[in-house]
Design a protein around this motif. Structure first.
Motif, mmCIF file in Angstrom:
data_model
loop_
_atom_site.group_PDB
_atom_site.id
_atom_site.type_symbol
_atom_site.label_atom_id
_atom_site.label_comp_id
_atom_site.label_asym_id
_atom_site.label_seq_id
_atom_site.Cartn_x
_atom_site.Cartn_y
_atom_site.Cartn_z
ATOM 1 N N ASP A 1 0.829 -1.209 0.000
ATOM 2 C CA ASP A 1 0.000 0.000 0.000
ATOM 3 C C ASP A 1 0.862 1.257 0.000
ATOM 4 N N ASP B 1 2.956 -0.950 -11.691
ATOM 5 C CA ASP B 1 1.676 -0.248 -11.660
ATOM 6 C C ASP B 1 1.554 0.388 -10.269
ATOM 7 N N TRP B 2 1.480 1.682 -10.229
ATOM 8 C CA TRP B 2 1.464 2.410 -8.965
ATOM 9 C C TRP B 2 0.053 2.822 -8.548
ATOM 10 N N SER B 3 -0.939 2.332 -9.245
ATOM 11 C CA SER B 3 -2.332 2.697 -8.960
ATOM 12 C C SER B 3 -2.685 2.441 -7.495
ATOM 13 N N GLY B 4 -3.206 3.477 -6.859
ATOM 14 C CA GLY B 4 -3.676 3.366 -5.487
ATOM 15 C C GLY B 4 -2.609 3.336 -4.413
ATOM 16 N N LYS B 5 -1.351 3.408 -4.774
ATOM 17 C CA LYS B 5 -0.279 3.331 -3.780
ATOM 18 C C LYS B 5 0.077 4.715 -3.230
ATOM 19 N N ARG C 1 7.337 11.549 -11.046
ATOM 20 C CA ARG C 1 5.861 11.486 -11.084
ATOM 21 C C ARG C 1 5.306 11.032 -12.438
ATOM 22 N N PRO D 1 1.955 6.904 -13.165
ATOM 23 C CA PRO D 1 0.552 7.283 -13.302
ATOM 24 C C PRO D 1 -0.314 6.426 -12.386
ATOM 25 N N GLY D 2 -1.373 7.015 -11.902
ATOM 26 C CA GLY D 2 -2.268 6.274 -11.021
ATOM 27 C C GLY D 2 -1.918 6.393 -9.554
ATOM 28 N N THR D 3 -0.812 7.061 -9.246
ATOM 29 C CA THR D 3 -0.442 7.252 -7.848
ATOM 30 C C THR D 3 -1.239 8.438 -7.318
ATOM 31 N N PRO D 4 -2.259 8.161 -6.501
ATOM 32 C CA PRO D 4 -3.068 9.274 -6.011
ATOM 33 C C PRO D 4 -2.349 10.102 -4.947
#
Length: 161
Positions: A76, A101-105, A126, A130-133
């Motif tokens: 996470d 894949d950095w989505s949600g991390k 950065r 992509p997808g790193t909120p």
């Protein structure tokens, strides 16, 4: 249950020492970012314009990483550590972040340096994530940072993210 990873690249051992301290302090897993072709002392001599580190940085070259993080999807929060090269992360770190894949991390950067600041480390990494909120800024640490310093910063960062 939340899992934390400390991933790091170290050219001379200073960042390695700090990363190990991070992992121990945070009870986190650890992954060393190692170039497929490890650097020699001559190759990281930034004062030589023909050294490998200079050619890679100027040429914006990817530096292949040996190995992969097992089950990156399970983490996470990821702390990424590196020495500052030209006011940002070494190219091997950029290559590392491109591979996942950095989505949600939640991602935070920490660095060591012999004299420069963190510069544009966040701005340069950065776009490859992509997808790193939640990507926190980078913090420069002394290689001998205490567990207390690490905890103070990481607790603030995690709350912010």
């Amino acid at each position: 249950m939340s899992r934390t990873l400390v991933a790091y690249f170290s050219a001379t051992g200073i960042t390695r020492k700090l990363a190990l301290n991070f992992a121990e302090t945070l009870n986190a897993d650890i992954f060393e970012i190692i170039p497929e072709q490890p650097y020699t002392e001559k190759e990281i001599n930034w004062t030589n314009p023909l050294s490998r580190c200079n050619k890679e940085k100027i040429g914006k070259k990817d530096v292949p990483v040996a190995g992969k993080v097992e089950n990156m999807v399970d983490y996470d929060t990821v702390f990424i550590g590196f020495p500052i090269w030209y006011y940002c992360a070494p190219n091997v770190v950029s290559t590392f972040v491109k591979d996942y894949d950095w989505s949600g991390k939640k991602v935070a950067l920490f660095a060591t340096s012999g004299g420069s600041d963190v510069g544009k480390s966040v701005e340069k990494l950065r776009p490859f994530m992509p997808g790193t909120p939640h990507m926190a800024g980078a913090k420069l640490f002394d290689g001998n940072a205490s567990a207390e310093e690490i905890l103070n910063w990481t607790e603030r960062i995690i709350k912010w993210m």
